[in-house]
Design a protein around this motif. Sequence first.
Motif, PDB file in Angstrom:
ATOM      1  N   GLN A   1      -2.245   6.454   4.788  1.00 45.26           N
ATOM      2  CA  GLN A   1      -2.835   7.743   4.403  1.00 45.26           C
ATOM      3  C   GLN A   1      -2.062   8.909   5.019  1.00 45.26           C
ATOM      4  O   GLN A   1      -1.842   9.933   4.368  1.00 45.26           O
ATOM      5  CB  GLN A   1      -4.301   7.820   4.843  1.00 45.26           C
TER       6      GLN A   1
ATOM      7  N   ASP B   1      -4.407   1.289   7.083  1.00 43.71           N
ATOM      8  CA  ASP B   1      -4.939   2.331   6.202  1.00 43.71           C
ATOM      9  C   ASP B   1      -4.616   3.725   6.734  1.00 43.71           C
ATOM     10  O   ASP B   1      -4.199   4.609   5.983  1.00 43.71           O
ATOM     11  CB  ASP B   1      -6.458   2.185   6.051  1.00 43.71           C
ATOM     12  N   SER B   2      -4.818   3.896   8.053  1.00 43.66           N
ATOM     13  CA  SER B   2      -4.533   5.222   8.629  1.00 43.66           C
ATOM     14  C   SER B   2      -3.062   5.569   8.450  1.00 43.66           C
ATOM     15  O   SER B   2      -2.720   6.700   8.082  1.00 43.66           O
ATOM     16  CB  SER B   2      -4.849   5.249  10.124  1.00 43.66           C
TER      17      SER B   2
ATOM     18  N   ARG C   1      -3.829  12.690  -4.478  1.00 51.03           N
ATOM     19  CA  ARG C   1      -4.640  11.472  -4.463  1.00 51.03           C
ATOM     20  C   ARG C   1      -3.743  10.266  -4.720  1.00 51.03           C
ATOM     21  O   ARG C   1      -3.551   9.843  -5.849  1.00 51.03           O
ATOM     22  CB  ARG C   1      -5.728  11.538  -5.530  1.00 51.03           C
ATOM     23  N   PHE C   2      -3.152   9.767  -3.695  1.00 50.11           N
ATOM     24  CA  PHE C   2      -2.264   8.617  -3.874  1.00 50.11           C
ATOM     25  C   PHE C   2      -3.034   7.332  -4.033  1.00 50.11           C
ATOM     26  O   PHE C   2      -3.903   7.013  -3.391  1.00 50.11           O
ATOM     27  CB  PHE C   2      -1.316   8.509  -2.701  1.00 50.11           C
TER      28      PHE C   2
ATOM     29  N   LYS D   1       0.826  -1.217   0.000  1.00 52.90           N
ATOM     30  CA  LYS D   1       0.000   0.000   0.000  1.00 52.90           C
ATOM     31  C   LYS D   1       0.857   1.263   0.000  1.00 52.90           C
ATOM     32  O   LYS D   1       0.484   2.278  -0.578  1.00 52.90           O
ATOM     33  CB  LYS D   1      -0.912   0.028   1.225  1.00 52.90           C
TER      34      LYS D   1
END
Lengths: 349, 431
Positions: A332, A328-329, A348-349, A44
């Motif tokens: 981001q 995810d956090s 917007r990655f 990710k």
Amino acid sequence: MSSESKLRSKELKGKAIALSISHEKDQLLKRGMGFDHLKEMVIKLAQPLLRHGANIAYGGNWDEREDNFTYVLLNLISAEREDYSGAEILAEQADSEPPPAIGRLLNYAAWPHYRTITPRIEAKWVNTCSIIRVTQEDAGLIGDEIVRDWDAPRASRRRNFNQAVVLSVMRRLILEGRTLKLGDTGRSERIPPAVARVLLSGKVESYSGFIPGIFEEALSALRKSLPVYILGGFGGAAGCLARAVLAQGDARPDELKLEWHEARNAKLREMLAHAKNFRWPSDIQHPKDALDDLFEFIRKGRQDPSAALQTGLDGPDTRQLLETSDIDSATQLVYRGLSGRLGLQTNRF
Amino acid sequence: MDKIRIVPIPVVYVLWHPRCALGEVLAKRILRWLRPGNGLGPQVFYRSLPAPDAPDDGLPPPLPGESRPGKYAESAMAKAANLQVVVPLIDDNMVADPVWRHWLVALATNRERVSRHILPTALDPTAYNMPSPVSDQNYLRPAGLPLPNPSAIAEADPGFALVERSLLKQLTEAMCRLLLGYSRRAASEVAAGASALDGEAAPLKVKVFLSHAKADGAAPASRLRDYINGKTQLDAFYDENDIAFGSSFGGVIQRAVQSSETAAMIAVRTTKYSSRPWCRRELSMFRRPICVNAGESGTAQRWRLYPLLVVEAMEGMELSAGIPEFGNSQVVRWTDQVPDIDEFIVTTVIRNAMLASFHAALGASLQAGPDQIVINWLPDAATLLQIPAVRQQRKVEVLHPGRRLSYLEATTMDEMFPTLTFTPFERAPAP
């Protein structure tokens, strides 16, 4: 209309982001996770960076183990490049601009570990990876100090010391970049310096260098005032650093004291006992000094961790980055911070 | 108990005692099976070693919603999840350890703050000595145990492979019944006051529709039917058995295909399959997405599709036409050379049914407006064209499960559907 999936840019072309990660099984399992969670996180993190042209600088070895992140990154880049080659064909058919190219892996391999990299390995990954060998000479060792390659497999005081020296230099070189001369062709390949560092997990004990690798990497980035993203919620050395940053006052955590490491790491204890017989290259710090410097950076940074770590995030977000164990956090927050720090148009990655 | 959200979005916790030799490797296999890649599937977390601040003989981090005295921070629940599926891998070490026994009983008993379903798994005959209410449940019982030397297992070892396969099969069935059964109950019983996430109620059975061309012979469809009916907790719809003599062929098939009991279809593609009208009709009915919130205004349309697995069973040197309704469905080749091919096919299709249900629930939890449509499958042309907004070439954003499409896929979709954009769930606004 353009789809999210086709989001590519040249914004990070020619840049490198350094990633430090290793699978510390027990540390992760104590937090309810395993290798697959870390792998998902690395993908990710790395995938969008690659799609915006960034190279990933990673000082990993080439041991063929399932939990070796060198191969996780190589397989990711291979898949991305394969997808990209399909896009190139489509662009050619449509007589349009091909999409921006995918970044590469910059694999920094320190002596003596690079000795296991065979021509077959290098040939296999030549389109996805540049291998940057950091030699004993690169690390400032000279003459009789050099351990011959055929002696490298045998543990010796000199070999252990040299290995620690080279590792230390390698971690710094990732932030400086290198120019690799291509024999006597008169040509060279420029390896870009990393412009930010992401730190995750990592050994706190039983490491091979002078201090934990993550500590050394954090210190070199802090010295250069580069953005450092410490993802502390996954434990390991990064977890220690995160706790130290979030602590109050002047309290110095045990993990940032040499005595603590000497008490737990017999190899380090023995190495330091004999290291006084060796010449220390001029830019290699004694681990006590390195830990003192690192603590000083952290202590001063406690008042404003966002500024100290150059995260590009506000205070609460930086705190969350240091503490969260939510994949995810964490990703981001890294992207939001990087977008701000590197002045990216694409957020917007 | 959360009675507001009625569609289960599970998060899975696999528990094993730190001294259980098989625990970690089985947990890893569970994770990889339930999350098959590209961001698909529910979150899976582990609980084994003591939490970072716990003593050496302490417990792992608490589960979300669990109250534990002391200094433990409450774990965050995976985003959007509203159902904990707890899979304790119970061996003699866990049973003998009073701390773990107590913990498991507490997890099974204290469910006031969270919806939790326990799927106890017996790795050892002593597993049934767990105290009630854990021991009151029907355990998952993987075959092939005990292994002769579990502390020295090789993952490629055939003995271990049997244990793994058997565990994943049972777990998949249980999860599929749990998710699909509750979703169906939501429509009827929840309206009458029951919670769809009530961990005590037994989930309803789910059915797999077997689509095949009888003109090419009954095998392998009959073998799959026998496997489903004989060796799983599922039901198979098989025309020969399920259409009563004298009843309307078309009516029964239509009801079966469109029934909420039917969670998935296996299409056995033989040579004549593409030319048989009933095969094509049931296939096209099954591959028609259903709008689950038709009539709601001011919000995104949410579309649901049940998964199809194509079993490629054509003989060598035969020719057959392509079938557009297959779309991007998974395909597996039938072979008599693999003894457990029936188990693999059925377990895979119900895993996909479980994933489809999960993604439908996850999609329903997203904030989406009228210019968006939410689908629970990876988009393909054949299924998207069934959606009116797509056929009418409206400008809409399609929210789909998983991570991003490949560049190649996205480019193809852009060329086919220039008015659509595609955004994965993970990039959509969170609930």
